[in-house]
Design an enzyme around this catalytic site. Structure first.
Site, PDB file in Angstrom:
ATOM      1  N   LYS B  76       0.837  -1.196   0.000  1.00  0.00           N
ATOM      2  CA  LYS B  76       0.000   0.000   0.000  1.00  0.00           C
ATOM      3  C   LYS B  76       0.872   1.246   0.000  1.00  0.00           C
ATOM      4  CE  LYS B  76      -3.811   1.657   2.822  1.00  0.00           C
ATOM      5  NZ  LYS B  76      -4.697   1.234   3.913  1.00  0.00           N
ATOM      6  N   SER B 136      -9.278  -1.306   7.981  1.00  0.00           N
ATOM      7  CA  SER B 136      -9.225  -1.390   6.535  1.00  0.00           C
ATOM      8  C   SER B 136      -8.241  -2.366   5.946  1.00  0.00           C
ATOM      9  CB  SER B 136      -9.028  -0.022   5.945  1.00  0.00           C
ATOM     10  OG  SER B 136      -8.563   0.820   6.908  1.00  0.00           O
TER      11      SER B 136
END
Lengths: 180, 465
Positions: B76, B136
């Protein structure tokens, strides 16, 4: 709802739905009508009971994770806006941003409903452990060139900033809600 | 091949059925085909191919580094990667190239993993689908049918992870199966001298054991998680899972986490406060975006930050600063810290009463279509979607999403297991047993080839995940 539901429960649900439609915290309260009937025995019984109780609790708003209460916080004053903009060095930019803050405050106000008498604030979940401290020896560094590469304005080994002795204009002296 | 587990691919590489370069090329090709999804901010094609070549050499010489050698990974875009742009999906860090790797990235590269690129996120990971600060890793895993694991706070280093909420952030792992997660976790876990919030306990292997008998297990079902907003499909899946454990001999009991309803509010205050502090570093001087104004330092900071941050980020900074004002500090920030303790204690009490693992939904429903999603503003959206995952971050506990079934719309639905602090292996063990019972279908990636050509002809709004 199950066939055993009382008129009071239906009224409560209708009131909640209306309040939800008004409030900004819109949640979709999809309630399965079969659930209160289907589960029974042990934790399954709990299921049915909780559904029942949860729905009856709607008017008070406290037991559900989202409240149907409209924002209660007072309007944020111009003084506070100016103070925050100066502290944060981020401007609100619009009326909507101020409203968003007001809603955030109203949301945070729900914490008042919790009894925290005698409770110590928790800063870290690792509070019972000792912080690791390494020995005070220089192990790395000497990477000035690498670090300077990332800056947009450098002169020799300095990061260059504009003059620092000019204070940020007050709210009245600048355009209100300058655009980003 | 692309639908295989890590172990299967690793075995294939060892046996020479496929080379790391071929595998890398396949992945790059799929990334190109799915470009319309905007899943990658940066595709590090050259770096990946170079790493794949090096891996290939090692395999030829019989010197592979381990299970992760040659395996394609993506990271990410809020993890620092040396020499590769790291933006946090924000204007503020556009063009920022870190001079170092985050510890977790370094550990994966040291094992020979091949870095395909940096994946997209909400700006500074502040959305309902942000980094595992509020759920998340687990929420997207639930929506996409993957295993999403959140380690205990302090188990995995945060050095190089651009912080959102220092006291809750945790690097999360997304894989197709529990064993794969354990392989990665074994590589990542452990004390890091560069991150003083990692614990110093010696790390034991975290590979889950193969449980055959669950009769000694006690599963807790938190009653406060049974909310009216829960979709009937998720509720049904949750109920069936509890049934399954019970029918196999486990003890399944109702438990209570009384402060659940306050977790989102508490998180909201603590998060905005920490964000206000963490975002203060972005002033345009040392790195990142810098505006053209040169009148004064303060004006330059203000304009830079206005240009660099989107509304959500700015809103949180301002809220955070509000809660930290002298007159508000006690009533909001300290109050939230006290409530945090109550929430953490709820879990401690439950686990002390004999419960081994909690079983809860991960999300309220299957993934919501984009057009419906954008109707709500960010805070409302976060408030709704993180309800089952958020409290876990406040308490620093390990939790995992396991994909369970497809909804009537054909979208994945998952369930979450939560364990006591540093009982990551235990959580993975129960999850692995459950995964075996459930047999969630493997995602068929090859089918995507048909859709991409159709969608490439339409103008899609760019979706940031």
């Amino acid at each position: 709802m199950s066939v055993q539901a009382s008129p009071t429960l239906f009224m409560a649900m209708a009131a909640a739905a209306a309040a939800a439609a008004r409030s900004d915290d819109i949640t979709r309260a999809r309630v399965s009508r079969r659930d209160a009937r289907t589960y029974y025995g042990g934790w399954k019984e709990m299921w049915a009971l909780v559904m029942w109780r949860g729905l009856r609790a709607i008017p008070s708003g406290r037991r559900l994770f989202t409240s149907r209460e409209a924002p209660q916080g007072g309007r944020v004053t111009a003084e506070v806006i100016e103070h925050l903009e100066r502290l944060a060095l981020v401007d609100f930019g619009s009326r909507e941003a101020v409203e968003r803050l007001e809603k955030a405050i109203a949301f945070a106000d729900r914490l008042r409903g919790v009894d925290t008498d005698g409770v110590e604030p928790m800063e870290s979940v690792l509070e019972d452990r000792c912080l690791y401290l390494r020995s005070d020896n220089v192990a790395e560094g000497n990477c000035a060139e690498e670090l300077l590469q990332n800056s947009q304005r450098v002169v020799e080994e300095y990061f260059v900033a504009p003059p620092g002795n000019i204070s940020f204009p007050k709210l009245g002296e600048q355009e209100p809600f300058s655009h980003g | 091949m692309l639908g295989w587990t890590l172990r299967e691919v690793s075995a294939a590489l060892k046996q020479g059925q496929i080379t790391p370069t071929e595998l890398c090329q396949k992945c790059l090709s799929l990334i190109r085909k799915t470009k319309f999804l905007n899943a990658y901010i940066t595709v590090s094609e050259e770096v990946a191919l170079k790493q794949a070549e090096e891996s290939e050499k090692r395999y030829k010489e019989g010197q592979s580094l381990g299970d992760l050698d040659g395996i394609p990974i993506s990271v990410k875009d809020n993890f620092s990667t040396s020499g590769i742009e790291t933006t946090c999906a924000s204007n503020m860090l556009k063009g920022y190239i870190p001079p170092y790797n985050a510890t977790v990235v370094q550990k994966l590269l040291d094992q020979g993993a091949v870095l395909m690129g940096k994946t997209n996120l909400d700006e500074f990971a502040m959305g309902a689908l942000g980094s595992d600060t509020g759920g998340s890793t687990r929420n997207p895993a639930a929506h996409c049918g993957l295993v999403g694991f959140k380690p205990s706070y302090g188990l995995v280093s945060r050095h190089g992870l651009i912080p959102l909420v220092n006291s809750m952030d945790v690097p999360g792992i997304l894989t197709r199966c529990v064993d794969d997660t354990a392989i990665v976790l074994d590589v990542l876990a452990g004390h890091d001298p560069k991150d003083s919030t990692t614990v110093q306990d010696p790390v034991k292997p975290l590979m889950p054991s193969s449980l055959t008998d669950v009769s000694k297990l006690c599963i807790g079902i938190p009653k406060e998680y049974l909310v009216p907003e829960l979709s009937s499909e998720v509720r049904s899946v949750w109920s069936k899972a509890a049934d399954l454990f019970e029918s196999e001999g486990a003890k399944v009991i109702e438990v209570s986490l009384p402060h659940t309803c306050y977790s989102i509010v508490c998180y909201h205050v603590l998060c905005t406060a920490e964000v206000a502090s963490n975002m203060a570093r972005f002033d345009g001087l040392e790195y990142g975006h810098r505006c053209d104004t040169n009148v004064s330092t303060e004006a330059m900071y203000a304009t830079t930050r206005r240009e660099g941050f989107n509304d959500v980020v700015r809103g949180r900074i301002l809220s955070g600063n509000f809660f930290l004002l002298k007159e508000n500090y006690e009533n909001y920030f300290i109050k939230a810290q006290k409530v945090r303790r109550l929430i953490a204690n709820d879990f401690v009490n439950v686990f002390n009463s004999g419960v081994d693992v909690l079983l809860t939904p991960t999300t309220l429903s299957e993934a919501v279509p984009y057009l419906e999603f954008i109707k709500e503003d960010n805070r409302t959206r976060s408030a709704q979607d993180d309800i089952f995952t958020q409290a876990v971050n406040m308490a620093g506990l390990p939790a995992v999403n396991i994909p369970v079934a497809l909804s009537h719309q054909g979208l994945p639905v998952g369930l979450q297991f939560i364990g006591p602090a540093f009982c990551d292996k235990q959580v993975l063990t129960v999850a692995k047993w459950f995964e075996k019972q459930v047999q969630f279908p493997v995602i068929q990636l090859e089918l995507m080839e048909d859709h991409s050509s159709v969608l490439n002809n339409e103008k899609l709004p760019s979706v940031s995940l």
